[in-house]
Design an enzyme around this catalytic site. Sequence first.
Site, PDB file in Angstrom:
ATOM      1  N   SER A  41       0.841  -1.201   0.000  1.00 24.51           N
ATOM      2  CA  SER A  41       0.000   0.000   0.000  1.00 24.51           C
ATOM      3  C   SER A  41       0.878   1.255   0.000  1.00 24.51           C
ATOM      4  O   SER A  41       2.068   1.202   0.344  1.00 24.51           O
ATOM      5  CB  SER A  41      -0.881  -0.001   1.248  1.00 24.51           C
ATOM      6  OG  SER A  41      -0.073   0.179   2.394  1.00 24.51           O
ATOM      7  N   CYS A  44      -2.960  -3.946  -8.195  1.00 26.21           N
ATOM      8  CA  CYS A  44      -2.700  -2.506  -8.319  1.00 26.21           C
ATOM      9  C   CYS A  44      -2.992  -2.007  -9.718  1.00 26.21           C
ATOM     10  O   CYS A  44      -2.948  -0.803  -9.960  1.00 26.21           O
ATOM     11  CB  CYS A  44      -1.276  -2.172  -7.895  1.00 26.21           C
ATOM     12  SG  CYS A  44      -0.026  -2.917  -8.928  1.00 26.21           S
TER      13      CYS A  44
END
Lengths: 493, 163
Positions: free
Chosen positions: A237, A292
Amino acid sequence: MSHLPEVKEHYGILKNYIEGKWVDSASDKTEAVINPATGKEIARVPMSTRKEVDDAVAAAKEAWWSWRETPPVTRARMMFAVKELLEQHFEEIARIMVQENGKTIDEARGETRRAIENVEVASGITTLQMGYSLEDGAGSGIDEEAIRQPLGVFACIAPFNFPAMIPFWFWPYAVACGNTYVIKPSRQVPCTMQYILELIDRVGFPPGVINLINGSHDVADALMEHPDIKGISFVGSTPVARHVYKTCAQYGKRVQAQGGAKNCLVVMSDAVLPQAVSNMLSSCFGCAGQRCLAGSNLLIMEDIYDEFKERFIARAKNIKVGYGLDESVNMGPVISAKARAKILDYIEKAISEGGRLLLDGRDIKVEGYPDGFFIGPTVFENVTPDMTIAKEEVFGPVVSLMKISSLDEAIDIIHSSPFGNAASIYTQSGKIAREFKYRVQAGNIGINLGIAAPMAYFPFAGYKDSFFGDLHGQGMDAINFFTDRKVVITRWI
Amino acid sequence: MPVPELTTFGALIRHALALEEFAVELYKGLEQSYQGNADLSRVFADLAAQHGARQKLLERTRREKLSEMILEPIEGLDGRLYVPKVHVTGAPGAAIQHGETAPDSETALAGKGGIAFARELEGICARFYLDSARAARMVLAEVSKVFERLAEDNRKNSDMIGG
């Protein structure tokens, strides 16, 4: 349809791989590895200690000079051997991945192929690592050359969403270049790399060239702070990527840290809708949205909005959700109960902020898997760029439809995000496609393709808060990350 | 052979492998059954070998031709159309029996000889590969080409079997 057999029902307590040996962790702390489709434990992963990190790094450091002196052609041959073993055990790798991550078997097979492709590229190290020289480059009778040298010990801290592929963005290049390596898999999905290391163990790398250490953020911190580690590769993240970047900089390390994303897929009026919709489904709901590169905000020209919406919802409704070892399943569960709860919170918040649910995946029931962490495809409209659902990375099978009136408006929305991982456009116009490619501030651009995932011989890019560092994983970027250039100027008198 | 849900690339390959396995067993059985006719027996032996080789090609295709970038859901293929209406037991020379899984198993092939069974199977395979190639073209262009080639071989086989 019945599902493919699991490789093992339970993988036991996992071990660390240090100096060419499988060793039990001294830690008495273990965590359960859970099959997200069944909710059952399939392994226990140790939370290794700092001492064990030290052991792994010491082994890698000890092995380095001898490995660095091994000719590149020999290192390349060992990569060929790795590839061969991965090919032989392709199906087992994919099935273990399904079991611990929840993705579908096709997704897992595709990921395994991606991992192998990185080994294939790294096998070309005899060419990739070449330097360059120029006769009389520094003056008459003075030659100049630049050579690429390995640096020492590197490590990667891997995420849960691609248990096999992401470590392979890094380690084959690092090792082929003559460095030694420590891999820390995600504690949520450690079984795949454990299995792969068991295969690599058969190749016969000198002890310490490749090491694996299980654990949590304590292990990650120990790697980042370790004085004998030259560089860290990270994927996760954005907040953690930023932390990794800062910490590694503080400790004088090279770093490549891939963060989060909020990717837009733009649909222009001239898009070929049936194909665009089909492709966007895989972008939005592939890997249950836990990638992602997943499409999240769908920006659709207003004149085709209704037709697009109708087609997209109709197809999304047909997505079969289930255990990924059932080959007819299109989408598996999300990684954990915690992840599921977080995604459900995002859905609730989107509703409270005015989003209209067109397709609600919250209450999906998957027959035979009552304890799985499933969420069905979920689609919102009436979403505006300032809403939480439009701004934050959900990391689940949730998408937002937004009307746009021009390409400029789409690009403004894309640029309003702090992320810059990927963006795609669907159009038949070369002019529009070129303008999109030219202007959009994102590292990976798709033209009529919703998952712009770079192949192994290209860098996996990322802009803005999606990447911290300068050299990316894969391809020549990886070679540059894992080597330093030394310039030699020679004059014979 | 169960009726497949042809919704993913993996499911397509799985069914293709099942068809090829079925063909290998069928032709091994026919090779034994037609021992009295050397030419036909050799044709069936060759076909068994060919379908065995196709299994390897399909397994390789599954490993190498799948792109995780474009794993789009596959729609529009009715699995019932691609299930042979007979099945063969594993033993050499074994009788061809009526299948139990296909909805119309009692009708089409009852009473037909081995050659008719073989032609029927080649026809089902050709149809499956062609329809799958069409369904997968946008998603997996390379796989589509492999399927088209297999369908072409099925047509040639059908002509070779004659009857």
